[in-house]
Enzyme design. Sequence first.
Site, mmCIF file in Angstrom:
data_model
loop_
_atom_site.group_PDB
_atom_site.id
_atom_site.type_symbol
_atom_site.label_atom_id
_atom_site.label_comp_id
_atom_site.label_asym_id
_atom_site.label_seq_id
_atom_site.Cartn_x
_atom_site.Cartn_y
_atom_site.Cartn_z
ATOM 1 N N GLU A 46 6.413 42.111 110.903
ATOM 2 C CA GLU A 46 6.964 43.293 110.106
ATOM 3 C C GLU A 46 8.082 42.640 109.028
ATOM 4 O OE1 GLU A 46 8.822 46.571 111.558
ATOM 5 O OE2 GLU A 46 7.762 47.715 110.325
ATOM 6 N N LYS A 50 22.365 59.579 118.174
ATOM 7 C CA LYS A 50 23.090 58.339 117.659
ATOM 8 C C LYS A 50 22.408 57.704 116.287
ATOM 9 C CE LYS A 50 22.939 53.832 117.879
ATOM 10 N NZ LYS A 50 23.711 53.587 116.808
ATOM 11 N N GLU A 62 9.030 55.015 118.221
ATOM 12 C CA GLU A 62 8.327 55.041 116.993
ATOM 13 C C GLU A 62 8.875 53.886 116.195
ATOM 14 O OE1 GLU A 62 7.300 54.723 113.707
ATOM 15 O OE2 GLU A 62 8.453 56.264 112.876
ATOM 16 N N GLU A 73 11.729 45.298 119.244
ATOM 17 C CA GLU A 73 12.896 44.672 120.108
ATOM 18 C C GLU A 73 13.710 45.390 120.754
ATOM 19 O OE1 GLU A 73 15.154 41.940 117.788
ATOM 20 O OE2 GLU A 73 16.219 41.450 119.521
ATOM 21 N N GLY A 124 13.314 48.898 121.115
ATOM 22 C CA GLY A 124 12.414 49.836 121.644
ATOM 23 C C GLY A 124 12.091 49.117 122.992
ATOM 24 N N GLY A 144 12.778 52.621 115.683
ATOM 25 C CA GLY A 144 13.288 51.389 115.209
ATOM 26 C C GLY A 144 12.903 50.291 115.513
ATOM 27 N N SER A 145 13.237 49.090 115.805
ATOM 28 C CA SER A 145 12.254 47.778 115.807
ATOM 29 C C SER A 145 11.643 47.826 117.101
ATOM 30 C CB SER A 145 13.444 46.768 115.781
ATOM 31 O OG SER A 145 14.310 46.575 116.792
ATOM 32 N N CYS A 174 8.302 52.383 107.937
ATOM 33 C CA CYS A 174 7.874 51.646 109.110
ATOM 34 C C CYS A 174 6.101 51.879 108.858
ATOM 35 C CB CYS A 174 8.060 52.381 110.537
ATOM 36 S SG CYS A 174 8.130 54.149 110.284
HETATM 37 P P1 ADP Z 1 18.196 47.316 113.316
HETATM 38 O O1 ADP Z 1 18.557 45.969 113.997
HETATM 39 O O2 ADP Z 1 17.226 46.689 111.995
HETATM 40 O O3 ADP Z 1 19.151 48.206 112.906
HETATM 41 P P2 ADP Z 1 17.356 48.538 115.518
HETATM 42 O O4 ADP Z 1 15.791 48.742 115.949
HETATM 43 O O5 ADP Z 1 17.947 47.564 116.397
HETATM 44 O O6 ADP Z 1 17.181 47.958 114.116
HETATM 45 O O7 ADP Z 1 18.139 49.791 115.250
HETATM 46 C C1 ADP Z 1 17.596 51.130 115.372
HETATM 47 C C2 ADP Z 1 18.672 51.901 116.115
HETATM 48 O O8 ADP Z 1 18.767 51.429 117.581
HETATM 49 C C3 ADP Z 1 20.117 51.965 115.646
HETATM 50 O O9 ADP Z 1 20.646 53.287 115.750
HETATM 51 C C4 ADP Z 1 20.779 51.120 116.453
HETATM 52 O O10 ADP Z 1 22.195 51.246 116.363
HETATM 53 C C5 ADP Z 1 20.000 51.224 117.909
HETATM 54 N N1 ADP Z 1 19.999 50.259 118.916
HETATM 55 C C6 ADP Z 1 20.471 48.633 118.672
HETATM 56 N N2 ADP Z 1 20.465 48.212 119.560
HETATM 57 C C7 ADP Z 1 19.963 49.201 120.830
HETATM 58 C C8 ADP Z 1 20.317 48.802 121.977
HETATM 59 N N3 ADP Z 1 20.474 47.867 122.751
HETATM 60 N N4 ADP Z 1 19.798 50.216 122.763
HETATM 61 C C9 ADP Z 1 19.889 51.320 122.303
HETATM 62 N N5 ADP Z 1 20.021 51.548 120.987
HETATM 63 C C10 ADP Z 1 20.059 50.463 119.988
HETATM 64 MG MG MG Z 2 19.016 45.798 116.195
#
Ligand code: ADP
Ligand code: MG
Length: 502
Positions: free
Chosen positions: A401, A195, A270, A251, A253, A248-249, A304
């Site tokens: 961050e 995804k 990561e 939160e 994660g 990703g973030s 990151c």
């Molecule tokens: P940002 O909000 O800055 O885009 P995220 O860490 O939320 O950073 O996004 C990184 C990835 O995780 C994106 O592909 C996003 O669509 C996906 N993502 C966001 N929320 C969820 C979730 N609840 N479960 C799984 N994947 C998610």
């Molecule tokens: Mg997000």
Amino acid sequence: MDMTRTFHPALGEAARAFLGREHLLLIDGHAAESDSGQRTEILDPATGEVIATAAEGSATDVDRAVDAARRAFAGLWSKTTPAARTRIMLRFAELIEAHADELAQLESINSGKPLPACRNVDVPGIAEMLRYMAGWATKIGGETPAVSLAGEWHAYTLREPVGVVAQIIPWNFPLNMAMWKIAPALAAGCTIVMKPSEQTPLTALRLGELALEAGVPPGVLNIVTGFGDPVGAALAAHPRVDKVAFTGSGETGRRILHAASGNLKRVSLELGGKSPVIVFPDANLEAAAAGVCSSIFFHAGQICAAGSRLYVHERAFDQVLDAIAKRANGMKLGHGLDAGTEMGPVISQRQLARVTGYISSGEIEGATLFAGGAADQERGFFVRPTVLTNVRPGMRVHDEEIFGPVLCAMKFSDDDDLDSIAAAANGTTYGLAASIWTSDLATAHRTARRLHAGIVNVNALSSPDAALPYGGYKQSGWGRERGFEAIELYTEVKAVAVNLNV
Ligand code: ADP
Ligand code: MG
């Protein structure tokens, strides 16, 4: 789509043709409409204009993709020899090089990163990642441990693919983040449902097509575009997915970790960083200043491992900060595809608001705006390269961050020994990267030992090599990508013990 729109002149025929196409899901080797039929708009962050739309996936699309990946794992892919996987991956790398201009242009227009970086760093980097991991496919093996059981035994370990893996990636390095996950998974013999970020799905979709062309069998690499919730959430929770890899973030994660607990799938994460850069007074200060700028301002700080907390010895502080401010103030902001652009925009309006919000919070909490500040561009999501001084622990700009081009600078003095310098540098919940600048070998190695970080660079701000494990201590994540450690993420170890006494 408006077919009469004008394209940026730097976009070649292939990139224009790709942008003009319908962007669907990739399931079982075919372009597939999403069950919802909905579309997500994909923007050029330098202008805010819509450049394409992509299918908005749903949980039922995830089911279809996971089914395809399960079939491919049970079928053709698990019967493919390691050598055959290597050959396919090497062909994939060649196809990436053959389409390097197109991929770089698409990456630049969708992520905002300057084209030369996409063309000279990102695209060659993913081809090298594929080649490096292709080499591992034929070298994954077990061991024959000496056991002390009674009588005679033959014991060995097997390293087997973990199965169907979900890979959820962010928007900052769409090509790299995709390939850091795809390449080791393919080498290990896993099948994939990826995804991409809802904001930057284009180059991942193009990679999916090139993978098929290279001979990756249908169903081995599936791509479901769409939002984190529902697509990412459904993948993380899916009972027939064996592993989820996320970048990703923190939160998100944590959400993924909770969702993954249902079937206890393997999880690698990561996450973010707040990486320290320590400049000792004996360092090459000019090189250090240049390195700091490229680390925190390259790709507008959306890295990151960006060196976002700078510690400089007080004797070198003014010289280093002046050199950084001079570079920062002289940086040419612009469209990633415009010649001469040194820094592009941040990815979205939301990110722009977040970064400028941090800059104001720093000023309110007592930091000094030494360079930069909010952007003056009238369109697109631009933030000027920004330097804050008089930053202290406890300020949000120090602790959190920012993920933007904002450097926080601090001083140390002769009163600080290596332990106290390291304690300041380690004073964060993160532990991704760190950088040390000195011309003294002992200082370099003694400081490296004291830092709680997964990646330490000496007289360098980054070390982008496929062989070097990448990942963090503490809240920067779980597991290491790149290197053999990435193969470990995609394999299970089986211990087989044969009793030879019966
Ligand atoms: P940002 O909000 O800055 O885009 P995220 O860490 O939320 O950073 O996004 C990184 C990835 O995780 C994106 O592909 C996003 O669509 C996906 N993502 C966001 N929320 C969820 C979730 N609840 N479960 C799984 N994947 C998610
Ligand atoms: Mg997000």
